[in-house]
Design an enzyme around this catalytic site. Structure first.
Site, PDB file in Angstrom:
ATOM      1  CG  HIS A   1       1.857  -3.765   4.213  1.00 36.59           C
ATOM      2  ND1 HIS A   1       2.218  -3.083   4.907  1.00 36.59           N
ATOM      3  CD2 HIS A   1       1.418  -3.164   3.012  1.00 36.59           C
ATOM      4  CE1 HIS A   1       2.287  -1.754   4.478  1.00 36.59           C
ATOM      5  NE2 HIS A   1       2.042  -1.932   3.180  1.00 36.59           N
ATOM      6  CD  GLU A   2       1.450  -4.354  -0.555  1.00 34.26           C
ATOM      7  OE1 GLU A   2       0.738  -3.679  -1.224  1.00 34.26           O
ATOM      8  OE2 GLU A   2       2.652  -4.010  -0.112  1.00 34.26           O
TER       9      GLU A   2
ATOM     10  CG  HIS B   1      -2.205  -0.838   1.021  1.00 36.34           C
ATOM     11  ND1 HIS B   1      -2.304   0.425   1.530  1.00 36.34           N
ATOM     12  CD2 HIS B   1      -1.044  -1.327   1.065  1.00 36.34           C
ATOM     13  CE1 HIS B   1      -1.124   0.689   1.893  1.00 36.34           C
ATOM     14  NE2 HIS B   1      -0.386  -0.079   1.465  1.00 36.34           N
TER      15      HIS B   1
ATOM     16  CB  CYS C   1       3.560   1.589   4.019  1.00 33.21           C
ATOM     17  SG  CYS C   1       2.076   1.741   2.772  1.00 33.21           S
TER      18      CYS C   1
END
Length: 163
Positions: A131-132, A135, A89
């Site tokens: 993953h995004e 976030h 990351c």
């Protein structure tokens, strides 16, 4: 358009659930331009708005020649058993750990013109989508690690020169 500085692990914006984008105005268009410009740097697969200090549901991507951005994304489908995939990351520089991810993911949201948008894929693209989107929900990949791996990762974070 400008490349924006990446916020590092420990910054409260990375642990905050992002707000939906209700109005696509010039500010949102500028945010999207900056996200795309920032993700175009070598070695970057995705950049979420909180990583550049903005608490809104948007991210950009740059995987296998596919470059773009999506607003208000939600993971609507995953397929396959989670398997540990080597993951890093930008907000946790120079650390890579096996992170459980589904091999397929589908995300729905809107584009910068307010039209429905769908992103889906396998492998690295699926990993990036998960993953995004994490976030945007205030989750950093370190929190997805298995217990023992997370203990190792957190020690590495504490010992890093950037933390």
């Amino acid at each position: 358009m400008s490349v924006r500085e990446i916020r590092l692990y420990g910054d409260p914006v990375l642990r905050t659930t992002c707000a939906e984008i209700d109005d696509i105005d010039d500010g949102i268009r500028a945010l999207v331009d900056d996200l795309i410009e920032t993700v175009r740097l070598p070695g970057r697969a995705g950049v979420a708005a909180p990583q550049i200090g903005v608490g809104l549901r948007a991210f950009s991507y740059n995987v296998d020649g596919r470059v773009g951005a999506i607003l208000n994304p939600r993971v609507v489908e995953v397929r396959g058993e989670k398997t540990p995939t080597n993951e890093g990351c930008l907000s946790v520089p120079n650390l890579w750990h096996p992170t459980p991810r589904h091999p397929y993911a589908r995300v729905e949201g809107i584009d910068v013109d307010g039209r429905d948008a769908v992103l889906e894929g396998e492998g690295l693209f699926a990993q990036m989508l998960q993953h995004e989107t994490d976030h945007l929900d205030g989750v950093v990949y370190l929190h997805r690690l298995e217990k023992d791996e997370r203990r190792i990762a957190m020690r590495q974070v504490r010992e890093s020169d950037w933390f």
